[in-house]
Design an enzyme around this catalytic site. Sequence first.
Site, PDB file in Angstrom:
ATOM      1  N   CYS A 110      24.183  54.869  17.906  1.00 46.21           N
ATOM      2  CA  CYS A 110      25.541  54.704  18.434  1.00 46.21           C
ATOM      3  C   CYS A 110      26.585  55.396  17.566  1.00 46.21           C
ATOM      4  CB  CYS A 110      25.902  53.217  18.517  1.00 46.21           C
ATOM      5  SG  CYS A 110      24.742  52.188  19.426  1.00 46.21           S
ATOM      6  N   HIS A 130      24.334  44.645  24.173  1.00 42.11           N
ATOM      7  CA  HIS A 130      23.455  44.726  25.338  1.00 42.11           C
ATOM      8  C   HIS A 130      23.441  43.388  26.079  1.00 42.11           C
ATOM      9  CE1 HIS A 130      20.754  48.347  23.970  1.00 42.11           C
ATOM     10  NE2 HIS A 130      22.042  48.637  23.979  1.00 42.11           N
ATOM     11  N   GLU A 153      42.103  32.712  32.026  1.00 42.36           N
ATOM     12  CA  GLU A 153      42.667  32.375  30.722  1.00 42.36           C
ATOM     13  C   GLU A 153      42.176  33.292  29.614  1.00 42.36           C
ATOM     14  OE1 GLU A 153      44.883  30.185  27.853  1.00 42.36           O
ATOM     15  OE2 GLU A 153      45.013  30.365  30.035  1.00 42.36           O
ATOM     16  N   HIS A 203      23.428  49.030  31.132  1.00 41.92           N
ATOM     17  CA  HIS A 203      23.198  49.200  29.706  1.00 41.92           C
ATOM     18  C   HIS A 203      23.924  48.147  28.880  1.00 41.92           C
ATOM     19  CE1 HIS A 203      22.974  52.304  26.171  1.00 41.92           C
ATOM     20  NE2 HIS A 203      23.192  51.095  25.687  1.00 41.92           N
ATOM     21  N   GLU A 298      65.686  43.473  41.088  1.00 43.41           N
ATOM     22  CA  GLU A 298      67.105  43.379  41.415  1.00 43.41           C
ATOM     23  C   GLU A 298      67.452  44.249  42.617  1.00 43.41           C
ATOM     24  OE1 GLU A 298      71.424  44.009  39.137  1.00 43.41           O
ATOM     25  OE2 GLU A 298      69.526  44.432  38.111  1.00 43.41           O
ATOM     26  N   SER A 432      63.330  46.615  34.848  1.00 46.36           N
ATOM     27  CA  SER A 432      63.892  46.861  33.523  1.00 46.36           C
ATOM     28  C   SER A 432      63.928  45.586  32.698  1.00 46.36           C
ATOM     29  CB  SER A 432      65.301  47.447  33.640  1.00 46.36           C
ATOM     30  OG  SER A 432      66.136  46.574  34.378  1.00 46.36           O
ATOM     31  N   LYS A 465      62.889  53.678  34.305  1.00 48.78           N
ATOM     32  CA  LYS A 465      62.529  53.621  35.725  1.00 48.78           C
ATOM     33  C   LYS A 465      62.953  54.858  36.515  1.00 48.78           C
ATOM     34  CE  LYS A 465      62.644  49.829  37.991  1.00 48.78           C
ATOM     35  NZ  LYS A 465      63.250  48.694  38.729  1.00 48.78           N
ATOM     36  N   ASP A 491      65.698  49.606  45.383  1.00 45.64           N
ATOM     37  CA  ASP A 491      67.006  49.815  46.016  1.00 45.64           C
ATOM     38  C   ASP A 491      67.730  51.012  45.416  1.00 45.64           C
ATOM     39  OD1 ASP A 491      67.278  48.309  43.577  1.00 45.64           O
ATOM     40  OD2 ASP A 491      69.385  48.006  44.095  1.00 45.64           O
TER      41      ASP A 491
END
Length: 532
Positions: A110, A130, A153, A203, A298, A432, A465, A491
């Site tokens: 690895c 594994h 959770e 795997h 908003e 925002s 944004k 908007d």
Amino acid sequence: MAAVNGGGVSLASQAYMEGKAVKETRALVADLCRQFYSLGWVSGTGGSITIKVHDDCIPKPQQLILMSPSGVQKERMEADDMYVMSGNGSILYAPSPKPYPHKPPKCSDCAPLFMKAYEMRDAGGVIHSHGMESCLVTMLNPSAKEFRITHMEMIKGIKGHGYYDELVVPIIENTAYENELTESLTKAIEAYPKTTAVLVRNHGIYVWGDTWISAKTQAECYHYLFDAAIKLHQMGLDWSTPSHGPIQQGRGAISAPVKAGLKDSNHNSEPLPVSSLVHDTVSSNIYVDMRCILLDIEGTTTPITFVADVLFPYARDNVGKHLSATYDTEDTQEDIKLLRSQVEDDLAQGIDGAVSIPPNDAGKDAVIAALVANVEAMIRADRKITALKQLQGHVWRTGFQNNELKGEFYNDVPEALQSWHSLGIKVYIYSSGSRLAQRLIFGNTKSGDLRKYLSGFFDTNVGNKRETSSYIQISESLGVDNPSEILFLTDVVQEAVAAKAAGLKAMISVRPGNAPLPENHGFKTINSFLEI
């Protein structure tokens, strides 16, 4: 102190490699391997673990790396069996051969993949498991490129995630030899900047963290979530939706039990009525082929007056009291740190209303007075900056907890959220306001807790944004193959333009009290979510 030379500690510093820090880390790797064996993560000589030797005197990229060997019984390893490597992966120490029937020592197969996590994520520890759960969860849909889950959770144990967030883990295809996975793992890390893990089909999984404790904690949480998804699948329940209700068939993003929570790169599901944005001339409804909806707050879900006349005044009127009562808490100290940095920038740029914040030794009252003056100026200017939004969120949290605030929504919003949810369409918020503020507004309403219909929240930490890059980042984190599978409702025309430039579909929400739209803006408009 060890001498640093390029990628790590000098080869001549044998004393350092035999010192306390290295010895303790060797013993730790052996101990963790025994624990992981008992969990079924490294049985049959499979799996591996690597940890950096923490040393405040050495930059993290140059710290020594300890790595378990390959092809050995992990539960029987001893401290001296570990490989010691420099920060660039060069072997500095190899364990001595053991008598028959032990195999000659070999560094972990690895290693190339571990090094990618160190190089690309500045990891302090990496675990390759594994565990059966991590293997089986990739088989539920053989063509899935991602694992997705939300409203569990244990998601809170994954770095950068909360209970209401959607956790996305990329899946790469297995190969005959471990080191052949290096390229695909590298691409997955690049494509998913938020991920701390990569699944390998049939795997296992690679998990990393800033420290070995973070890597271990997250590995435990990932395995728990995989096990939960498998069991929910057996019960016919969809782990990828907030309610974990019955798996939907035929409509929306989920078309069959094996598709729940596992993103098929080919999207083999029945599409919505049309493949593009069109009007139904009979019902006046607008049909959109979409898998995700991204909502502004908003002026889109919530009246502007609620934000301007309720939330902002509450934050302004209570910020001093909040700072005074929570001054020594971790959250407030972080808020103050962000505000200090923002105000320093404002003063340098000559921003109107910016007031110098005295150092802490000037006294709590003096610091708070300056903070309040800056916050009031920022609120008056309606500035969309993280430092302000984060503090406002913490002030509003108190208000919602004390039932002094309740989220307000247009009448059509709760019904639409429930309808989209029932169709398997995932809904996200991009505002925002801070993610905390968003959760508070949707979690405390006259219609109850609406967060059960939402899959995640985005704020200005992903960008402004009105910038196209923000929507590109959001679409990449949602894992859609084509950004056009996301519908953005806002908007503000400039936001719609930025989203459209990123490839998203966009429509304008026309609500009472919203600012007038410019002529020939070029976007479809809606007066109610029920029109979609």
